[in-house]
Design a protein around this motif. Structure first.
Motif, PDB file in Angstrom:
ATOM      1  N   GLN A   1       7.337  -6.722   2.843  1.00 25.98           N
ATOM      2  CA  GLN A   1       6.327  -5.818   1.999  1.00 25.98           C
ATOM      3  C   GLN A   1       6.365  -5.827   0.529  1.00 25.98           C
ATOM      4  O   GLN A   1       5.395  -5.778  -0.043  1.00 25.98           O
ATOM      5  CB  GLN A   1       6.914  -4.517   2.549  1.00 25.98           C
ATOM      6  CG  GLN A   1       6.434  -4.004   3.999  1.00 25.98           C
ATOM      7  CD  GLN A   1       5.070  -4.103   4.493  1.00 25.98           C
ATOM      8  OE1 GLN A   1       4.375  -3.762   3.515  1.00 25.98           O
ATOM      9  NE2 GLN A   1       4.659  -4.394   5.441  1.00 25.98           N
ATOM     10  N   CYS A   2       7.800  -5.918  -0.087  1.00 25.00           N
ATOM     11  CA  CYS A   2       7.677  -6.186  -1.614  1.00 25.00           C
ATOM     12  C   CYS A   2       6.903  -7.410  -1.887  1.00 25.00           C
ATOM     13  O   CYS A   2       5.529  -7.071  -2.834  1.00 25.00           O
ATOM     14  CB  CYS A   2       9.246  -6.131  -1.852  1.00 25.00           C
ATOM     15  SG  CYS A   2      10.028  -4.771  -1.858  1.00 25.00           S
ATOM     16  N   ASP A   3       6.833  -8.444  -1.060  1.00 20.41           N
ATOM     17  CA  ASP A   3       5.948  -9.495  -1.574  1.00 20.41           C
ATOM     18  C   ASP A   3       4.557  -9.392  -1.372  1.00 20.41           C
ATOM     19  O   ASP A   3       3.482  -9.676  -2.429  1.00 20.41           O
ATOM     20  CB  ASP A   3       6.356 -10.835  -0.726  1.00 20.41           C
ATOM     21  CG  ASP A   3       7.693 -11.368  -1.165  1.00 20.41           C
ATOM     22  OD1 ASP A   3       8.291 -11.002  -2.312  1.00 20.41           O
ATOM     23  OD2 ASP A   3       8.248 -11.934  -0.536  1.00 20.41           O
ATOM     24  N   ARG A   4       4.026  -8.776  -0.061  1.00 21.66           N
ATOM     25  CA  ARG A   4       2.954  -8.269  -0.100  1.00 21.66           C
ATOM     26  C   ARG A   4       2.184  -7.259  -0.884  1.00 21.66           C
ATOM     27  O   ARG A   4       1.053  -7.327  -1.641  1.00 21.66           O
ATOM     28  CB  ARG A   4       2.644  -7.418   1.281  1.00 21.66           C
ATOM     29  CG  ARG A   4       2.854  -8.532   2.298  1.00 21.66           C
ATOM     30  CD  ARG A   4       2.591  -7.838   3.773  1.00 21.66           C
ATOM     31  NE  ARG A   4       1.155  -7.404   4.117  1.00 21.66           N
ATOM     32  CZ  ARG A   4       1.063  -5.968   4.264  1.00 21.66           C
ATOM     33  NH1 ARG A   4       1.842  -5.179   4.448  1.00 21.66           N
ATOM     34  NH2 ARG A   4      -0.307  -5.648   4.361  1.00 21.66           N
ATOM     35  N   LEU A   5       2.932  -6.189  -1.291  1.00 21.91           N
ATOM     36  CA  LEU A   5       2.501  -5.316  -2.282  1.00 21.91           C
ATOM     37  C   LEU A   5       2.575  -5.946  -3.607  1.00 21.91           C
ATOM     38  O   LEU A   5       1.563  -5.458  -4.604  1.00 21.91           O
ATOM     39  CB  LEU A   5       3.222  -4.137  -2.274  1.00 21.91           C
ATOM     40  CG  LEU A   5       3.618  -3.298  -0.821  1.00 21.91           C
ATOM     41  CD1 LEU A   5       4.473  -2.480  -0.896  1.00 21.91           C
ATOM     42  CD2 LEU A   5       2.110  -2.636  -0.720  1.00 21.91           C
ATOM     43  N   LEU A   6       3.277  -6.777  -4.094  1.00 22.23           N
ATOM     44  CA  LEU A   6       3.060  -7.407  -5.539  1.00 22.23           C
ATOM     45  C   LEU A   6       1.826  -8.291  -5.448  1.00 22.23           C
ATOM     46  O   LEU A   6       1.252  -8.151  -6.384  1.00 22.23           O
ATOM     47  CB  LEU A   6       4.298  -8.294  -5.548  1.00 22.23           C
ATOM     48  CG  LEU A   6       5.490  -7.863  -6.070  1.00 22.23           C
ATOM     49  CD1 LEU A   6       6.856  -8.800  -5.850  1.00 22.23           C
ATOM     50  CD2 LEU A   6       5.395  -7.572  -7.663  1.00 22.23           C
ATOM     51  N   LYS A   7       1.533  -9.243  -4.268  1.00 27.22           N
ATOM     52  CA  LYS A   7       0.460  -9.975  -4.261  1.00 27.22           C
ATOM     53  C   LYS A   7      -0.914  -8.862  -4.394  1.00 27.22           C
ATOM     54  O   LYS A   7      -1.801  -9.607  -5.045  1.00 27.22           O
ATOM     55  CB  LYS A   7       0.405 -10.693  -3.135  1.00 27.22           C
ATOM     56  CG  LYS A   7      -0.939 -11.748  -2.971  1.00 27.22           C
ATOM     57  CD  LYS A   7      -0.435 -12.310  -1.678  1.00 27.22           C
ATOM     58  CE  LYS A   7      -1.538 -13.482  -1.579  1.00 27.22           C
ATOM     59  NZ  LYS A   7      -1.544 -14.402  -0.456  1.00 27.22           N
ATOM     60  N   ALA A   8      -0.979  -7.915  -3.869  1.00 21.52           N
ATOM     61  CA  ALA A   8      -1.878  -6.903  -3.928  1.00 21.52           C
ATOM     62  C   ALA A   8      -2.176  -6.199  -5.045  1.00 21.52           C
ATOM     63  O   ALA A   8      -3.098  -5.437  -5.220  1.00 21.52           O
ATOM     64  CB  ALA A   8      -1.696  -5.758  -2.547  1.00 21.52           C
ATOM     65  N   GLY A   9      -1.171  -6.235  -5.966  1.00 21.81           N
ATOM     66  CA  GLY A   9      -1.320  -5.630  -7.367  1.00 21.81           C
ATOM     67  C   GLY A   9      -0.998  -4.055  -7.139  1.00 21.81           C
ATOM     68  O   GLY A   9      -1.029  -3.429  -8.094  1.00 21.81           O
ATOM     69  N   LEU A  10      -0.051  -3.795  -6.087  1.00 20.68           N
ATOM     70  CA  LEU A  10       0.232  -2.301  -6.101  1.00 20.68           C
ATOM     71  C   LEU A  10       1.807  -2.293  -6.701  1.00 20.68           C
ATOM     72  O   LEU A  10       2.226  -0.956  -7.217  1.00 20.68           O
ATOM     73  CB  LEU A  10       0.329  -1.830  -4.665  1.00 20.68           C
ATOM     74  CG  LEU A  10      -1.112  -2.099  -3.797  1.00 20.68           C
ATOM     75  CD1 LEU A  10      -0.850  -1.692  -2.459  1.00 20.68           C
ATOM     76  CD2 LEU A  10      -1.996  -1.040  -4.652  1.00 20.68           C
ATOM     77  N   LEU A  11       2.593  -3.365  -6.879  1.00 21.70           N
ATOM     78  CA  LEU A  11       3.732  -3.267  -7.505  1.00 21.70           C
ATOM     79  C   LEU A  11       3.564  -4.234  -8.697  1.00 21.70           C
ATOM     80  O   LEU A  11       2.735  -5.164  -8.610  1.00 21.70           O
ATOM     81  CB  LEU A  11       4.895  -3.852  -6.450  1.00 21.70           C
ATOM     82  CG  LEU A  11       5.135  -2.976  -5.518  1.00 21.70           C
ATOM     83  CD1 LEU A  11       6.230  -3.341  -4.582  1.00 21.70           C
ATOM     84  CD2 LEU A  11       5.694  -1.631  -6.006  1.00 21.70           C
ATOM     85  N   SER A  12       4.471  -4.019  -9.924  1.00 19.40           N
ATOM     86  CA  SER A  12       4.515  -5.206 -10.437  1.00 19.40           C
ATOM     87  C   SER A  12       5.976  -5.608 -10.643  1.00 19.40           C
ATOM     88  O   SER A  12       7.037  -4.721 -10.223  1.00 19.40           O
ATOM     89  CB  SER A  12       4.331  -4.621 -12.127  1.00 19.40           C
ATOM     90  OG  SER A  12       5.230  -3.441 -12.569  1.00 19.40           O
ATOM     91  N   GLU A  13       6.261  -6.664 -11.147  1.00 13.87           N
ATOM     92  CA  GLU A  13       7.567  -7.376 -11.265  1.00 13.87           C
ATOM     93  C   GLU A  13       8.100  -7.831 -12.588  1.00 13.87           C
ATOM     94  O   GLU A  13       7.255  -8.617 -13.240  1.00 13.87           O
ATOM     95  CB  GLU A  13       7.541  -8.535 -10.361  1.00 13.87           C
ATOM     96  CG  GLU A  13       8.765  -9.186 -10.129  1.00 13.87           C
ATOM     97  CD  GLU A  13       8.829 -10.373  -9.181  1.00 13.87           C
ATOM     98  OE1 GLU A  13       9.342 -10.444  -7.980  1.00 13.87           O
ATOM     99  OE2 GLU A  13       8.033 -11.388  -9.530  1.00 13.87           O
ATOM    100  N   VAL A  14       9.290  -7.524 -12.970  1.00  6.78           N
ATOM    101  CA  VAL A  14      10.045  -8.119 -13.941  1.00  6.78           C
ATOM    102  C   VAL A  14      11.238  -8.928 -13.506  1.00  6.78           C
ATOM    103  O   VAL A  14      11.918  -8.231 -12.657  1.00  6.78           O
ATOM    104  CB  VAL A  14      10.126  -7.094 -15.066  1.00  6.78           C
ATOM    105  CG1 VAL A  14      11.024  -7.577 -16.234  1.00  6.78           C
ATOM    106  CG2 VAL A  14       9.044  -6.306 -15.471  1.00  6.78           C
TER     107      VAL A  14
END
Length: 182
Positions: A50-63
């Motif tokens: 889910q984290c990967d999907r949400l990152l790819k969809a632009g709903l999460l950002s990652e540092v």
């Protein structure tokens, strides 16, 4: 950014990251186990997916944290926060999907005399855990958290009562045989 279909596990991840402010997938997994597991289980692998999907969809950002274990810290984006707010505001009814293995076994002919005592004991044990949690930290919980815990308490009481009823019924001829479905 790609269009992604959001599911309840998607919103679970968004909600936990929102509550924590920022989190690694591992943090999300730990917080889910610590908080919502009594009423909503999510497999650990699904948290990472889910984290990967949400990152790819632009709903999460990652540092990425520099050095050490190079951990991935995630935050909700504006789009992620809007999606979570929309989901929280949506009053749509979704039927409960009860996934009680013992009841499925009863359906296929398992012996109530074998299963009922174990189920009563396990549901009673879980009920005691929830009641203890309510006593220990009930005042520290938000209203919604306390209501969710109350759901767990009432559910476990109902399951103890149900399995007592199952165990107290007279055996029928052929108890333990699967019903013929036509």
């Amino acid at each position: 950014m790609s269009e992604v279909r959001l599911t309840t596990p998607s919103f679970l991840v968004l909600g936990i990251i929102d509550k924590l402010g920022e989190a690694t997938p591992y943090d999300v997994k730990v917080e889910a186990a610590r908080t919502v597991a009594p009423f909503w289980s999510v497999p650990h692998a699904q948290v990472y997916a889910q984290c990967d999907r949400l990152l790819k969809a632009g709903l999460l950002s990652e540092v990425r944290q520099e050095g050490g274990r190079n951990r991935r810290l995630m935050r909700l984006t504006e789009e992620g926060a809007a999606a979570l707010r929309g989901w929280l505001a949506d009053p749509a009814f979704v039927p409960v999907e009860a996934r009680e293995r013992g009841i499925l076994k009863l359906w296929f002919g398992a012996s109530p005399r074998v299963h009922a005592p174990v189920q009563v004991e396990e549901h009673r044990r879980t009920l005691e855990e929830y009641e203890g949690l309510a006593e220990e930290v009930g005042e520290l919980l938000t209203r919604g958290q306390r209501e969710a815990l109350e759901f767990g308490i009432r559910y476990e009481r109902m399951m103890v009562d149900f399995w007592h009823w199952v165990g107290s019924r007279e055996p029928e001829d052929g108890e333990g045989a699967a019903p013929e479905l036509r």
